[in-house]
Design a protein around this motif. Sequence first.
Motif, PDB file in Angstrom:
ATOM      1  N   CYS A  62      51.070  21.229  41.308  1.00  0.00           N
ATOM      2  CA  CYS A  62      51.148  19.741  41.197  1.00  0.00           C
ATOM      3  C   CYS A  62      51.790  19.424  39.606  1.00  0.00           C
ATOM      4  CB  CYS A  62      50.046  18.709  41.336  1.00  0.00           C
ATOM      5  SG  CYS A  62      50.331  17.208  41.215  1.00  0.00           S
ATOM      6  N   HIS A  71      51.524  16.690  38.261  1.00  0.00           N
ATOM      7  CA  HIS A  71      50.757  15.319  37.781  1.00  0.00           C
ATOM      8  C   HIS A  71      49.148  15.841  37.431  1.00  0.00           C
ATOM      9  CE1 HIS A  71      53.225  11.944  38.662  1.00  0.00           C
ATOM     10  NE2 HIS A  71      53.797  12.768  39.548  1.00  0.00           N
ATOM     11  N   CYS A  72      48.504  16.628  38.465  1.00  0.00           N
ATOM     12  CA  CYS A  72      47.234  17.171  38.018  1.00  0.00           C
ATOM     13  C   CYS A  72      47.019  18.429  38.036  1.00  0.00           C
ATOM     14  CB  CYS A  72      46.428  16.272  39.119  1.00  0.00           C
ATOM     15  SG  CYS A  72      46.536  17.174  40.770  1.00  0.00           S
ATOM     16  N   CYS A  91      46.951  20.906  39.747  1.00  0.00           N
ATOM     17  CA  CYS A  91      46.202  21.478  40.999  1.00  0.00           C
ATOM     18  C   CYS A  91      47.254  22.302  41.915  1.00  0.00           C
ATOM     19  CB  CYS A  91      45.560  20.696  41.831  1.00  0.00           C
ATOM     20  SG  CYS A  91      46.374  19.825  42.890  1.00  0.00           S
ATOM     21  N   CYS A 146      50.497  16.281  47.114  1.00  0.00           N
ATOM     22  CA  CYS A 146      49.474  16.823  46.447  1.00  0.00           C
ATOM     23  C   CYS A 146      48.224  16.318  47.279  1.00  0.00           C
ATOM     24  CB  CYS A 146      49.557  16.607  44.877  1.00  0.00           C
ATOM     25  SG  CYS A 146      47.966  17.007  44.235  1.00  0.00           S
ATOM     26  N   GLU A 185      45.174  16.547  45.857  1.00  0.00           N
ATOM     27  CA  GLU A 185      44.423  15.802  44.836  1.00  0.00           C
ATOM     28  C   GLU A 185      44.647  14.438  44.699  1.00  0.00           C
ATOM     29  OE1 GLU A 185      41.580  16.728  42.944  1.00  0.00           O
ATOM     30  OE2 GLU A 185      41.295  18.445  44.445  1.00  0.00           O
ATOM     31  N   CYS A 186      46.206  14.157  44.101  1.00  0.00           N
ATOM     32  CA  CYS A 186      46.333  12.803  43.621  1.00  0.00           C
ATOM     33  C   CYS A 186      47.425  12.408  44.360  1.00  0.00           C
ATOM     34  CB  CYS A 186      46.895  13.235  42.071  1.00  0.00           C
ATOM     35  SG  CYS A 186      48.457  14.055  42.088  1.00  0.00           S
TER      36      CYS A 186
HETATM   37 ZN   LIG Z   1      48.176  16.457  41.973  1.00  0.00          ZN
END
Ligand SMILES: [Zn+2]
Length: 59
Positions: free
Chosen positions: A14, A16-17, A19, A29, A31-32
């Motif tokens: 990802c 963004h985060c 992961c 994703c 996670e986010c």
């Molecule tokens: Zn993410």
Amino acid sequence: MIFYNPAGAPELGCEHCGCRWYDRMNNACYECGAEVTPQMLAEYEQALKDFLARQQAPG
Ligand SMILES: [Zn+2]
């Protein structure tokens, strides 16, 4: 973002985060919730092709 595991194989991550847990069913994703863009998928597929080509190269 593309990660490489210890074997040298690419893994999609990802942007963004950071992961690596993508939900392939939803192309997002875990996670986010960030979407996987077609560009990221294209980059990943190209990296995977390069990796497989290296695996198959003699020597
Ligand atoms: Zn993410």
